[in-house]
Motif scaffolding. Structure first.
Motif, PDB file in Angstrom:
ATOM      1  N   SER A  16      -9.341  92.079  34.348  1.00  0.00           N
ATOM      2  CA  SER A  16      -9.393  91.067  33.289  1.00  0.00           C
ATOM      3  C   SER A  16      -7.998  90.870  32.701  1.00  0.00           C
ATOM      4  N   PHE A  17      -7.547  89.628  32.735  1.00  0.00           N
ATOM      5  CA  PHE A  17      -6.236  89.282  32.192  1.00  0.00           C
ATOM      6  C   PHE A  17      -6.397  88.225  31.108  1.00  0.00           C
ATOM      7  N   VAL A  18      -5.564  88.314  30.108  1.00  0.00           N
ATOM      8  CA  VAL A  18      -5.516  87.283  29.072  1.00  0.00           C
ATOM      9  C   VAL A  18      -4.162  86.592  29.160  1.00  0.00           C
ATOM     10  N   TRP A  19      -4.185  85.283  29.144  1.00  0.00           N
ATOM     11  CA  TRP A  19      -2.920  84.538  29.157  1.00  0.00           C
ATOM     12  C   TRP A  19      -2.827  83.618  27.941  1.00  0.00           C
ATOM     13  N   PHE A  20      -1.596  83.207  27.638  1.00  0.00           N
ATOM     14  CA  PHE A  20      -1.315  82.324  26.514  1.00  0.00           C
ATOM     15  C   PHE A  20      -0.459  81.166  26.995  1.00  0.00           C
ATOM     16  N   GLY A  21      -0.864  79.959  26.608  1.00  0.00           N
ATOM     17  CA  GLY A  21      -0.132  78.780  27.035  1.00  0.00           C
ATOM     18  C   GLY A  21       0.218  77.876  25.870  1.00  0.00           C
ATOM     19  N   PHE A  22       1.124  76.952  26.148  1.00  0.00           N
ATOM     20  CA  PHE A  22       1.597  75.980  25.170  1.00  0.00           C
ATOM     21  C   PHE A  22       1.026  74.624  25.566  1.00  0.00           C
ATOM     22  N   PHE A  23       0.354  73.948  24.622  1.00  0.00           N
ATOM     23  CA  PHE A  23      -0.359  72.719  24.929  1.00  0.00           C
ATOM     24  C   PHE A  23      -0.015  71.604  23.949  1.00  0.00           C
ATOM     25  N   ALA A  24      -0.102  70.376  24.456  1.00  0.00           N
ATOM     26  CA  ALA A  24      -0.040  69.180  23.625  1.00  0.00           C
ATOM     27  C   ALA A  24      -1.335  68.398  23.830  1.00  0.00           C
ATOM     28  N   PRO A  25      -1.701  67.549  22.877  1.00  0.00           N
ATOM     29  CA  PRO A  25      -2.887  66.715  23.093  1.00  0.00           C
ATOM     30  C   PRO A  25      -2.685  65.773  24.283  1.00  0.00           C
ATOM     31  N   LYS A  26      -3.767  65.454  24.965  1.00  0.00           N
ATOM     32  CA  LYS A  26      -3.707  64.514  26.077  1.00  0.00           C
ATOM     33  C   LYS A  26      -3.114  63.186  25.600  1.00  0.00           C
ATOM     34  N   GLY A  27      -2.266  62.594  26.440  1.00  0.00           N
ATOM     35  CA  GLY A  27      -1.637  61.329  26.084  1.00  0.00           C
ATOM     36  C   GLY A  27      -0.253  61.480  25.507  1.00  0.00           C
ATOM     37  N   THR A  28       0.200  62.704  25.303  1.00  0.00           N
ATOM     38  CA  THR A  28       1.562  62.932  24.821  1.00  0.00           C
ATOM     39  C   THR A  28       2.545  62.386  25.853  1.00  0.00           C
ATOM     40  N   PRO A  29       3.558  61.629  25.451  1.00  0.00           N
ATOM     41  CA  PRO A  29       4.483  61.023  26.410  1.00  0.00           C
ATOM     42  C   PRO A  29       5.047  62.021  27.413  1.00  0.00           C
ATOM     43  N   GLN A  41      -6.023  93.717  30.312  1.00  0.00           N
ATOM     44  CA  GLN A  41      -6.696  94.325  29.170  1.00  0.00           C
ATOM     45  C   GLN A  41      -7.036  95.780  29.489  1.00  0.00           C
ATOM     46  N   TYR A  42      -7.301  96.525  28.424  1.00  0.00           N
ATOM     47  CA  TYR A  42      -7.630  97.942  28.531  1.00  0.00           C
ATOM     48  C   TYR A  42      -8.961  98.217  27.837  1.00  0.00           C
ATOM     49  N   VAL A  43      -9.681  99.192  28.341  1.00  0.00           N
ATOM     50  CA  VAL A  43     -10.829  99.749  27.633  1.00  0.00           C
ATOM     51  C   VAL A  43     -10.264 100.782  26.671  1.00  0.00           C
ATOM     52  N   THR A  44     -10.505 100.620  25.361  1.00  0.00           N
ATOM     53  CA  THR A  44      -9.881 101.502  24.369  1.00  0.00           C
ATOM     54  C   THR A  44     -10.903 102.111  23.405  1.00  0.00           C
ATOM     55  N   VAL A  45     -10.540 103.278  22.871  1.00  0.00           N
ATOM     56  CA  VAL A  45     -11.315 103.958  21.829  1.00  0.00           C
ATOM     57  C   VAL A  45     -10.321 104.488  20.802  1.00  0.00           C
ATOM     58  N   PHE A  57      -2.707 100.040  16.422  1.00  0.00           N
ATOM     59  CA  PHE A  57      -3.935 100.478  15.763  1.00  0.00           C
ATOM     60  C   PHE A  57      -4.364 101.901  16.098  1.00  0.00           C
ATOM     61  N   GLY A  58      -3.580 102.593  16.914  1.00  0.00           N
ATOM     62  CA  GLY A  58      -3.939 103.957  17.263  1.00  0.00           C
ATOM     63  C   GLY A  58      -5.131 104.036  18.194  1.00  0.00           C
ATOM     64  N   LEU A  59      -5.341 103.000  18.999  1.00  0.00           N
ATOM     65  CA  LEU A  59      -6.446 103.006  19.955  1.00  0.00           C
ATOM     66  C   LEU A  59      -5.969 103.590  21.287  1.00  0.00           C
ATOM     67  N   ARG A  60      -6.757 104.487  21.832  1.00  0.00           N
ATOM     68  CA  ARG A  60      -6.377 105.189  23.067  1.00  0.00           C
ATOM     69  C   ARG A  60      -6.991 104.497  24.279  1.00  0.00           C
ATOM     70  N   PRO A  61      -6.150 104.099  25.264  1.00  0.00           N
ATOM     71  CA  PRO A  61      -6.684 103.453  26.459  1.00  0.00           C
ATOM     72  C   PRO A  61      -7.380 104.448  27.389  1.00  0.00           C
ATOM     73  N   LEU A  62      -8.583 104.089  27.814  1.00  0.00           N
ATOM     74  CA  LEU A  62      -9.330 104.916  28.769  1.00  0.00           C
ATOM     75  C   LEU A  62      -9.131 104.434  30.195  1.00  0.00           C
ATOM     76  N   ALA A  63      -8.988 103.115  30.365  1.00  0.00           N
ATOM     77  CA  ALA A  63      -8.820 102.539  31.695  1.00  0.00           C
ATOM     78  C   ALA A  63      -8.169 101.174  31.561  1.00  0.00           C
ATOM     79  N   ILE A  64      -7.427 100.787  32.586  1.00  0.00           N
ATOM     80  CA  ILE A  64      -6.802  99.468  32.620  1.00  0.00           C
ATOM     81  C   ILE A  64      -7.614  98.576  33.554  1.00  0.00           C
TER      82      ILE A  64
END
Length: 312
Positions: free
Chosen positions: A238-251, A123-127, A207-214
């Motif tokens: 700080s990192f953001v991740w995205f995952g793929f999930f199924a409900p518990k009990g899925t075969p 993530q970045y600090v942006t203005v 969005f035209g947001l300028r990063p100040l720091a990473i």
């Protein structure tokens, strides 16, 4: 005659039953829930991913945006869905590993069958591009004057936690205004109601947001002139991740099929090309590796929230 007819019916039933048991997954369209609004930070990579999974699985992936409460409304619905492989979710770290600690949700770290990790990025600090705040020093000076207002997703989201970590590192306080997603945050910034936000690298292009720091240990190739916060004396990451999930009990066989398809989707040239254009970083983990990673993240983020005083 009656005996022969009965035997014939029984044989047909066996054949039909065997055929049903051997039917290959998927047999019909699959629903993929994204717990945030269309066009937002989770929706963009999620739709890129869904398009690739459709090609590989040979069936429609019907994307639905179920918004509200930091993603917990959609996640709650998914956790209670039938575990047959036809109701799945593309969800971020905040919804799955921080919101359960904050909101005492009906779902927790044991509510899922993790399928794969798809993306991860700093993530970045942006203005705003034309903001009078030109450096992190300017930002902290404004915070010390009590005039800095920040915005982001609901409390407990990774952008919120990252802002709290930056504030704690510098010994200042930010006035944080929660929003449903980055689109709304950007509108507030353009309207002069919010001064700063923590977001991904695509914040500038979209969005035209300028990063100040990473918030990473090293600079990015995309913004080589943007310093790390560590270079400025505060090693906040700080990192953001995205995952793929199924409900518990899925075969298990279904989860394996989805994990294999996920590997092909994430490594496809079209997915990586789309993610590069969107300034997002791809990171793949198969089911077992992702499950272990997810369990660690759930425990670590719960501890981080307690240390930050956000939960008791």
């Amino acid at each position: 005659m009656k005996l022969k007819r009965a035997m014939g019916i029984a044989a047909a039933a066996v054949l039909l039953g065997g055929g049903a048991a051997q039917a290959e997954y998927p047999e019909r369209s699959i629903g993929m829930m994204i717990p945030f609004s269309a066009g937002g930070g989770t929706d963009v990579p999620g739709r890129f991913f869904a398009a690739e999974m459709e090609k590989i699985l040979g069936t429609d992936i019907v994307v639905s945006n179920v918004t509200g409460a930091g993603g917990t409304i959609g996640a709650t619905q998914l956790s209670q869905a039938r575990a047959d492989g036809y109701k799945l979710g593309f969800m971020p770290v905040g919804t799955t590993t921080t919101q359960p600690h904050l909101r005492r949700t009906s779902y927790n770290g044991d509510s899922w069958a993790p399928i794969c990790l798809v993306a991860q990025g700093p993530q970045y600090v942006t203005v705003l591009e034309d903001s009078p705040v030109k450096t992190v020093d300017d930002l902290i000076a404004k915070a010390k004057s009590g005039k800095l207002v920040t915005g982001g997703p609901p409390p407990g989201s990774l952008p919120h936690i990252a802002q709290a970590a930056v504030a704690n590192a510098y010994g200042v306080k930010f006035t944080y205004i929660p929003h449903e997603g980055i689109n709304e945050v950007a509108k507030s910034m353009l309207g002069g109601r919010v001064d700063m936000a923590v977001w991904f690298g695509d914040a500038k292009a979209r969005f035209g947001l300028r990063p100040l720091a990473i918030l990473d240990s090293k600079r990015s190739a995309e913004f080589p002139d943007v310093p790390t916060l560590a270079e400025l004396g505060q090693p906040v990451e700080s990192f953001v991740w995205f995952g793929f999930f199924a409900p518990k009990g899925t075969p298990d066989a279904v989860v394996s099929t989805l994990s294999d398809a996920c590997e092909k989707a994430v490594n496809s040239a079209s997915f990586r090309g789309n993610m590069e254009k969107a300034k997002r970083q791809v990171r793949y983990m198969p089911r077992d590796e992702f499950a272990a990673f997810f369990a660690r993240q759930y425990e670590q983020n719960g501890s981080l929230l307690k240390e930050a005083g956000l939960v008791k």
